[in-house]
Design a protein around this motif. Structure first.
Motif, PDB file in Angstrom:
ATOM      1  N   ARG A  96       0.852  -1.122   0.066  1.00 14.44           N
ATOM      2  CA  ARG A  96      -0.063  -0.024   0.117  1.00 14.44           C
ATOM      3  C   ARG A  96       0.764   1.126   0.205  1.00 14.44           C
ATOM      4  O   ARG A  96       0.495   2.205   0.345  1.00 14.44           O
ATOM      5  CB  ARG A  96      -0.883   0.102   1.199  1.00 14.44           C
ATOM      6  CG  ARG A  96      -2.151  -0.884   1.249  1.00 14.44           C
ATOM      7  CD  ARG A  96      -2.794  -0.902   2.503  1.00 14.44           C
ATOM      8  NE  ARG A  96      -3.874  -1.739   2.132  1.00 14.44           N
ATOM      9  CZ  ARG A  96      -5.304  -1.177   2.296  1.00 14.44           C
ATOM     10  NH1 ARG A  96      -5.349   0.159   2.482  1.00 14.44           N
ATOM     11  NH2 ARG A  96      -6.404  -1.914   2.050  1.00 14.44           N
ATOM     12  N   ILE A  97       2.311   1.149  -0.213  1.00 14.73           N
ATOM     13  CA  ILE A  97       3.064   2.144  -0.285  1.00 14.73           C
ATOM     14  C   ILE A  97       3.591   2.071  -1.632  1.00 14.73           C
ATOM     15  O   ILE A  97       4.959   1.690  -1.642  1.00 14.73           O
ATOM     16  CB  ILE A  97       4.124   2.033   0.993  1.00 14.73           C
ATOM     17  CG1 ILE A  97       3.396   1.782   2.341  1.00 14.73           C
ATOM     18  CG2 ILE A  97       4.854   3.560   1.224  1.00 14.73           C
ATOM     19  CD1 ILE A  97       4.279   1.634   3.308  1.00 14.73           C
ATOM     20  N   PRO A  98       3.203   2.807  -2.603  1.00 16.37           N
ATOM     21  CA  PRO A  98       3.539   2.573  -4.050  1.00 16.37           C
ATOM     22  C   PRO A  98       4.942   3.246  -4.116  1.00 16.37           C
ATOM     23  O   PRO A  98       5.863   2.318  -4.999  1.00 16.37           O
ATOM     24  CB  PRO A  98       2.868   3.645  -4.541  1.00 16.37           C
ATOM     25  CG  PRO A  98       1.322   3.696  -4.069  1.00 16.37           C
ATOM     26  CD  PRO A  98       1.768   3.564  -2.398  1.00 16.37           C
ATOM     27  N   LEU A  99       5.446   4.196  -3.726  1.00 17.04           N
ATOM     28  CA  LEU A  99       6.745   4.615  -3.981  1.00 17.04           C
ATOM     29  C   LEU A  99       7.983   3.548  -3.268  1.00 17.04           C
ATOM     30  O   LEU A  99       8.909   3.475  -3.928  1.00 17.04           O
ATOM     31  CB  LEU A  99       7.101   5.992  -3.201  1.00 17.04           C
ATOM     32  CG  LEU A  99       8.194   6.702  -3.590  1.00 17.04           C
ATOM     33  CD1 LEU A  99       8.255   7.103  -5.030  1.00 17.04           C
ATOM     34  CD2 LEU A  99       8.382   8.125  -2.720  1.00 17.04           C
ATOM     35  N   LEU A 100       7.547   2.861  -2.074  1.00 13.03           N
ATOM     36  CA  LEU A 100       8.416   2.003  -1.497  1.00 13.03           C
ATOM     37  C   LEU A 100       8.359   0.755  -2.568  1.00 13.03           C
ATOM     38  O   LEU A 100       9.225   0.065  -2.675  1.00 13.03           O
ATOM     39  CB  LEU A 100       7.918   1.735  -0.066  1.00 13.03           C
ATOM     40  CG  LEU A 100       8.789   0.880   0.556  1.00 13.03           C
ATOM     41  CD1 LEU A 100      10.492   1.069   0.849  1.00 13.03           C
ATOM     42  CD2 LEU A 100       8.295   0.714   2.037  1.00 13.03           C
ATOM     43  N   GLU A 101       7.118   0.420  -2.880  1.00 10.97           N
ATOM     44  CA  GLU A 101       6.889  -0.752  -3.638  1.00 10.97           C
ATOM     45  C   GLU A 101       7.713  -0.695  -4.866  1.00 10.97           C
ATOM     46  O   GLU A 101       8.410  -2.028  -5.401  1.00 10.97           O
ATOM     47  CB  GLU A 101       5.460  -0.963  -3.848  1.00 10.97           C
ATOM     48  CG  GLU A 101       4.788  -2.240  -4.503  1.00 10.97           C
ATOM     49  CD  GLU A 101       5.092  -3.419  -3.662  1.00 10.97           C
ATOM     50  OE1 GLU A 101       4.252  -4.265  -3.855  1.00 10.97           O
ATOM     51  OE2 GLU A 101       5.466  -3.377  -2.313  1.00 10.97           O
ATOM     52  N   LYS A 102       7.998   0.539  -5.429  1.00 13.40           N
ATOM     53  CA  LYS A 102       8.326   0.647  -6.965  1.00 13.40           C
ATOM     54  C   LYS A 102      10.163   0.727  -6.574  1.00 13.40           C
ATOM     55  O   LYS A 102      10.673   1.105  -7.704  1.00 13.40           O
ATOM     56  CB  LYS A 102       7.826   1.700  -7.653  1.00 13.40           C
ATOM     57  CG  LYS A 102       6.538   1.221  -8.001  1.00 13.40           C
ATOM     58  CD  LYS A 102       5.907   2.634  -8.795  1.00 13.40           C
ATOM     59  CE  LYS A 102       4.232   2.243  -9.088  1.00 13.40           C
ATOM     60  NZ  LYS A 102       3.762   3.562  -9.541  1.00 13.40           N
ATOM     61  N   SER A 103      10.271   0.932  -5.446  1.00 11.85           N
ATOM     62  CA  SER A 103      11.866   1.626  -5.218  1.00 11.85           C
ATOM     63  C   SER A 103      12.865   0.413  -5.542  1.00 11.85           C
ATOM     64  O   SER A 103      12.846  -0.478  -5.727  1.00 11.85           O
ATOM     65  CB  SER A 103      11.796   1.733  -3.698  1.00 11.85           C
ATOM     66  OG  SER A 103      13.399   2.326  -3.664  1.00 11.85           O
ATOM     67  N   LYS A 104      13.833   1.296  -6.416  1.00 11.34           N
ATOM     68  CA  LYS A 104      14.960   0.500  -7.051  1.00 11.34           C
ATOM     69  C   LYS A 104      15.979   0.534  -6.041  1.00 11.34           C
ATOM     70  O   LYS A 104      17.219  -0.293  -6.153  1.00 11.34           O
ATOM     71  CB  LYS A 104      15.527   1.033  -8.258  1.00 11.34           C
ATOM     72  CG  LYS A 104      14.595   1.342  -9.425  1.00 11.34           C
ATOM     73  CD  LYS A 104      13.922  -0.225  -9.841  1.00 11.34           C
ATOM     74  CE  LYS A 104      13.132  -0.075 -10.932  1.00 11.34           C
ATOM     75  NZ  LYS A 104      12.436  -1.305 -11.439  1.00 11.34           N
ATOM     76  N   LEU A 105      16.033   1.374  -4.916  1.00 11.37           N
ATOM     77  CA  LEU A 105      16.646   1.439  -3.931  1.00 11.37           C
ATOM     78  C   LEU A 105      16.744   0.505  -2.518  1.00 11.37           C
ATOM     79  O   LEU A 105      17.749   0.027  -1.993  1.00 11.37           O
ATOM     80  CB  LEU A 105      17.173   3.080  -3.666  1.00 11.37           C
ATOM     81  CG  LEU A 105      17.656   3.920  -4.581  1.00 11.37           C
ATOM     82  CD1 LEU A 105      17.621   5.311  -4.174  1.00 11.37           C
ATOM     83  CD2 LEU A 105      18.903   3.499  -5.324  1.00 11.37           C
ATOM     84  N   ILE A 106      15.518   0.465  -2.216  1.00  9.52           N
ATOM     85  CA  ILE A 106      14.927  -0.464  -1.109  1.00  9.52           C
ATOM     86  C   ILE A 106      14.123  -1.420  -1.661  1.00  9.52           C
ATOM     87  O   ILE A 106      13.037  -1.333  -1.711  1.00  9.52           O
ATOM     88  CB  ILE A 106      14.278   0.411  -0.084  1.00  9.52           C
ATOM     89  CG1 ILE A 106      15.134   1.894   0.487  1.00  9.52           C
ATOM     90  CG2 ILE A 106      13.961  -0.276   1.208  1.00  9.52           C
ATOM     91  CD1 ILE A 106      14.447   2.631   1.171  1.00  9.52           C
TER      92      ILE A 106
END
Length: 202
Positions: A96-106
């Motif tokens: 439910r946290i799209p920016l985290l879900e798509k992160s290439k760094l985390i």
């Protein structure tokens, strides 16, 4: 809510953790944006983009967060001391946290459907009173109550005092005290330090 309360006098009162809800929006604002700045993040940056902010709040970020606060899974928890809102912890399933879900760094370390703590704020005047420690434990309990298999966080491990602008990510020590273990190191940084991947199995 007693806005005239002396923070030092309340420093020994027990901390209560409550899920974010629509009726607690003013308490949330008191912690994260007491001056009610229009363009403040309102803890939405990881969650929804401009299009959804327009859809949920007609472009108003506070209204968009209010919309999220009505959903079955709250966008986070609020810490109270002697009835006064003193802290905020953003926690939700990683999915439910799209920016985290798509992160290439985390990146995820495995396929476990973990929840993530992405931001913590303690109100000025109430810091260094154990609020963060209690808030992390309360956030973990909230996730456990809703069936989360694990909770993750991405703090740093500073040698000394941390840059306050990055304090929202938390520290390794803080999460170790709450039973988290390091399971990886991400490619993300805060204050020029690598952000760890820490997990507490539930």
């Amino acid at each position: 809510m007693d806005t005239n309360q002396d923070p030092q006098a309340a420093g020994t009162a027990p901390i209560e953790i409550r899920p974010m809800a629509e009726e607690r929006m003013d308490d949330f604002a008191t912690v994260v944006n007491p001056s009610r700045r229009q363009k403040h993040c309102w803890c939405l940056s990881h969650r929804i983009g401009a299009a959804e902010i327009r859809e949920r709040g007609a472009g108003d970020r506070f209204a968009a967060m209010r919309s999220l606060s009505t959903e079955p899974i709250a966008p986070g928890v609020i810490a109270y001391r002697a009835g006064e809102p003193v802290g905020w912890c953003s926690i939700a399933p990683r999915s439910r946290i799209p920016l985290l879900e798509k992160s290439k760094l985390i990146r995820p370390v495995d396929d476990l459907e973990a929840w993530s703590i992405t931001c913590m704020v303690v109100r000025s005047g109430y810091r260094r009173q154990g609020v963060n420690r209690e808030m992390v434990q309360g956030a973990v309990q909230y996730a456990r109550d809703l069936g989360a298999p694990a909770v993750e966080a991405n703090p740093v491990d500073p040698a000394g005092r941390m840059d306050l602008t990055m304090a929202f990510v938390g520290t390794r020590k803080m999460f170790e005290q709450a039973g988290f273990e390091v399971v990886g190191v991400s490619d993300a940084q805060a204050s020029r330090m690598p952000r760890l991947i820490m997990r507490k199995l539930l």
